[in-house]
Enzyme design. Structure first.
Site, PDB file in Angstrom:
ATOM      1  N   ARG A 116       0.866  -1.177   0.000  1.00 36.45           N
ATOM      2  CA  ARG A 116       0.000   0.000   0.000  1.00 36.45           C
ATOM      3  C   ARG A 116       0.901   1.224   0.000  1.00 36.45           C
ATOM      4  O   ARG A 116       2.102   1.146   0.130  1.00 36.45           O
ATOM      5  CB  ARG A 116      -0.916   0.031   1.233  1.00 36.45           C
ATOM      6  CG  ARG A 116      -2.243  -0.720   1.133  1.00 36.45           C
ATOM      7  CD  ARG A 116      -3.276  -0.072   0.189  1.00 36.45           C
ATOM      8  NE  ARG A 116      -3.303   1.376   0.234  1.00 36.45           N
ATOM      9  CZ  ARG A 116      -4.015   2.103   1.102  1.00 36.45           C
ATOM     10  NH1 ARG A 116      -4.761   1.511   2.014  1.00 36.45           N
ATOM     11  NH2 ARG A 116      -3.997   3.429   1.045  1.00 36.45           N
ATOM     12  N   ASP A 149      -3.131  -1.697   8.766  1.00 36.38           N
ATOM     13  CA  ASP A 149      -2.159  -0.651   8.437  1.00 36.38           C
ATOM     14  C   ASP A 149      -0.787  -0.871   9.059  1.00 36.38           C
ATOM     15  O   ASP A 149       0.235  -0.620   8.431  1.00 36.38           O
ATOM     16  CB  ASP A 149      -2.675   0.719   8.901  1.00 36.38           C
ATOM     17  CG  ASP A 149      -3.685   1.298   7.933  1.00 36.38           C
ATOM     18  OD1 ASP A 149      -3.693   0.885   6.768  1.00 36.38           O
ATOM     19  OD2 ASP A 149      -4.466   2.162   8.354  1.00 36.38           O
ATOM     20  N   GLU A 275      -2.744  15.787   7.918  1.00 37.81           N
ATOM     21  CA  GLU A 275      -2.140  14.464   7.771  1.00 37.81           C
ATOM     22  C   GLU A 275      -1.669  14.287   6.334  1.00 37.81           C
ATOM     23  O   GLU A 275      -2.150  14.954   5.422  1.00 37.81           O
ATOM     24  CB  GLU A 275      -3.143  13.345   8.098  1.00 37.81           C
ATOM     25  CG  GLU A 275      -3.517  13.227   9.553  1.00 37.81           C
ATOM     26  CD  GLU A 275      -4.083  11.849   9.882  1.00 37.81           C
ATOM     27  OE1 GLU A 275      -4.055  10.966   9.001  1.00 37.81           O
ATOM     28  OE2 GLU A 275      -4.539  11.660  11.014  1.00 37.81           O
ATOM     29  N   ASP A 292      -7.310  16.587   5.729  1.00 39.51           N
ATOM     30  CA  ASP A 292      -7.999  16.866   6.988  1.00 39.51           C
ATOM     31  C   ASP A 292      -8.881  15.661   7.284  1.00 39.51           C
ATOM     32  O   ASP A 292      -9.892  15.443   6.615  1.00 39.51           O
ATOM     33  CB  ASP A 292      -8.837  18.144   6.874  1.00 39.51           C
ATOM     34  CG  ASP A 292      -9.522  18.519   8.188  1.00 39.51           C
ATOM     35  OD1 ASP A 292      -9.891  17.603   8.950  1.00 39.51           O
ATOM     36  OD2 ASP A 292      -9.707  19.714   8.441  1.00 39.51           O
ATOM     37  N   GLY A 296     -12.885  18.679   7.642  1.00 35.18           N
ATOM     38  CA  GLY A 296     -12.907  19.427   6.387  1.00 35.18           C
ATOM     39  C   GLY A 296     -12.925  18.563   5.142  1.00 35.18           C
ATOM     40  O   GLY A 296     -12.218  17.559   5.050  1.00 35.18           O
ATOM     41  N   ASP A 322     -11.588  16.609  -1.207  1.00 36.30           N
ATOM     42  CA  ASP A 322     -11.393  15.431  -0.360  1.00 36.30           C
ATOM     43  C   ASP A 322     -12.555  14.466  -0.586  1.00 36.30           C
ATOM     44  O   ASP A 322     -13.538  14.794  -1.263  1.00 36.30           O
ATOM     45  CB  ASP A 322     -11.292  15.836   1.113  1.00 36.30           C
ATOM     46  CG  ASP A 322     -10.540  14.821   1.963  1.00 36.30           C
ATOM     47  OD1 ASP A 322     -10.239  13.718   1.456  1.00 36.30           O
ATOM     48  OD2 ASP A 322     -10.247  15.118   3.137  1.00 36.30           O
ATOM     49  N   TYR A 402      -5.196   6.583  -2.608  1.00 37.36           N
ATOM     50  CA  TYR A 402      -4.349   7.734  -2.314  1.00 37.36           C
ATOM     51  C   TYR A 402      -3.812   8.338  -3.614  1.00 37.36           C
ATOM     52  O   TYR A 402      -3.738   7.686  -4.654  1.00 37.36           O
ATOM     53  CB  TYR A 402      -3.159   7.307  -1.454  1.00 37.36           C
ATOM     54  CG  TYR A 402      -3.450   7.155   0.020  1.00 37.36           C
ATOM     55  CD1 TYR A 402      -4.745   7.012   0.510  1.00 37.36           C
ATOM     56  CD2 TYR A 402      -2.410   7.122   0.948  1.00 37.36           C
ATOM     57  CE1 TYR A 402      -4.989   6.865   1.857  1.00 37.36           C
ATOM     58  CE2 TYR A 402      -2.644   6.969   2.306  1.00 37.36           C
ATOM     59  CZ  TYR A 402      -3.934   6.843   2.753  1.00 37.36           C
ATOM     60  OH  TYR A 402      -4.176   6.702   4.094  1.00 37.36           O
TER      61      TYR A 402
END
EC number: 3.2.1.18
Length: 470
Positions: A116, A149, A275, A292, A296, A322, A402
């Protein structure tokens, strides 16, 4: 002639030929010595041959003396200069494909890592794809449960851009479940975070050697960018987060030289959340577009100066980028505050082009499906909804994930500006598909001077694999 006479004649002729051959060899040696001495080179012919094998350049010094070769392996020469990286970003009219690794398709029958968080970063000589493995291979029993993760089996590795994350070409970088990497012009610097959630440690490697560490300062999953850090004139910058993912956390900027931390500063961002920043160099500063994960649906913007002073806020554009997010028409935009009241999120990116911005986002508003990049006029500085260009990278029927930014240095392109590039991760497997594993592949795009047609460069692997049917 009788038989004895024939034998004597043949033997005499052979002896004569042998003597002549010896004389010719002696003359040849004498002439060679005289010629080489006259040229000032002595008895030796020296030459250097450079051969490339995969991503490693091997230099051989071959000394030849008559019919004998002596091969001496010498160390690969290192770069002498730091990259400048103070040039402006090139203006991009569209984005052309740079590479696609097809790792999951190949991994159905090849020795490919379960990964990942792939990303790309470049040196003056090459670009590499970095990724976090799960210590297991696709279509293997150890791939079970790799949706997790953080584990002690995760490692940070890399291959030359375009190669699948395979066992045979991958280079080990660090033990890590969160990471970043960049090249200062001389050597690669990597930062790998590993350890328990409450006491994680980031190990800074330079040229493959660990030289510094960062201990968790808030005790809550220390983590970093999952994309390229940024080096300017030999100093490298990156952003780290420590604290909750769904409320106020703590954020820091780090600065290193030759892998040793020479500065850090806390980011004061009360009410905001940062982040997984996607950063790039632009006109001597580091510009970051972040995630965020608290409230957000607009993305945080962080601009870092060499002295570690910074400005922080949100992407001003009146279009959210986002995921999840609401309707574009209902979003007003803000340069200072989070808007949208949507938790969670996904790593993303943007590029400033004057006052305009290129911004990537999933096509779906609610899930990681599809991917597009849009150009918003005055979107860096105003609450503009003026979408002046759009290019689809992955259609809305296929999974994305991502995404992040990097640049091509002028040493590679011979241009006077830094070429903006981005990558899109395409996640397959759990939790959206019926498999025992989670992994991803990626598509990489770079800015060009022309418009590029939309298409779908999706992952394309046919699931489930054999291991999922057992």
């Amino acid at each position: 002639m009788n038989p004895n006479q024939k034998i004597i004649a043949i033997g005499s002729a052979s002896l004569g030929i042998l003597i002549l051959n010896v004389i010719l060899h002696v003359v040849s040696i004498i002439v060679t010595v005289l010629v080489l001495n006259n040229n000032g080179t002595g008895l030796y012919c020296n030459g250097t041959i450079i051969r490339e094998y995969n991503e490693t350049v091997r230099v051989e010094r071959i000394t030849q003396w008559y019919n004998t070769n002596t091969i001496e392996y010498i160390e690969r020469p290192s770069n002498e200069y730091y990259m400048n990286n103070t040039e402006p970003l090139c203006e991009a009219q569209g984005f052309a494909p740079f590479s696609k690794d097809n790792g999951i398709r190949i991994g159905s029958r090849g020795h490919v890592f379960v990964i990942r968080e792939p990303f790309v970063s470049c040196s003056p000589l090459e670009c590499r794809t970095f990724f976090l493995t799960q210590g297991s291979l696709l279509n293997d029993k150890h791939s079970n449960g790799t949706v997790k993760d953080r584990s002690p089996y995760r490692t940070f590795m890399s291959v030359k851009v375009g190669q699948s994350p395979n066992v045979y070409q991958a280079r080990f970088e660090a033990v890590a479940w969160s990471a970043t990497a960049c090249h200062d012009g001389k050597k690669w610097m990597t930062v790998g975070v590993t350890g328990p959630d409450a006491q994680a440690v980031a190990v800074v490697h330079y040229g493959g050697v660990p030289v510094d560490i960062i201990n968790s300062w808030a005790g809550d999953i220390l983590r970093t960018q999952e994309s390229s850090c940024t080096c300017i004139k030999g100093d490298c910058y990156w952003v780290m987060t420590d604290g909750p993912a769904n409320r106020q956390a703590k954020y820091r900027i780090f600065k290193a030289k030759d892998g040793r931390i020479i500065g850090q500063t806390d980011i004061n961002f009360n009410g905001g959340h940062i982040e997984e920043c996607s950063c790039y160099p632009n006109e001597g500063k580091v510009e970051c577009v972040c995630r965020d994960n608290w409230t957000g649906t607009n993305r945080p913007i962080l601009v870092i100066s060499p002295d570690l002073s910074y400005t922080v806020g949100y992407l001003c554009a009146g279009i959210p980028t986002d995921t999840p997010r609401g309707e574009d028409s209902q979003f007003t935009g803000s340069c200072t505050s989070p808007l949208g009241n949507q938790g969670y999120g996904v790593k993303g990116f943007g590029f400033r082009q004057g006052n305009d911005v290129w911004a990537g986002r999933t096509i779906s508003r609610t899930s990681r499906l599809g991917f597009e990049i849009i150009k918003i006029r005055n979107g860096w500085t105003q609450n503009s909804k003026d979408q002046i260009r759009k290019q689809v990278i992955v259609d809305n029927l296929n999974w994305s994930g991502y995404s992040g930014s990097f640049t091509l240095p002028v040493e590679l392109t011979k241009k006077g500006c830094l070429v903006p590039c981005f990558w899109v991760e395409m996640i397959r497997g759990k939790p959206e598909e019926t498999t025992i594993w989670t992994s991803s592949s990626s598509i990489v795009m770079c800015g060009v001077d022309h418009k590029i047609a939309s298409w779908s460069w999706h992952d394309g692997a046919i699931l489930p694999f054999d291991i999922d049917k057992m």
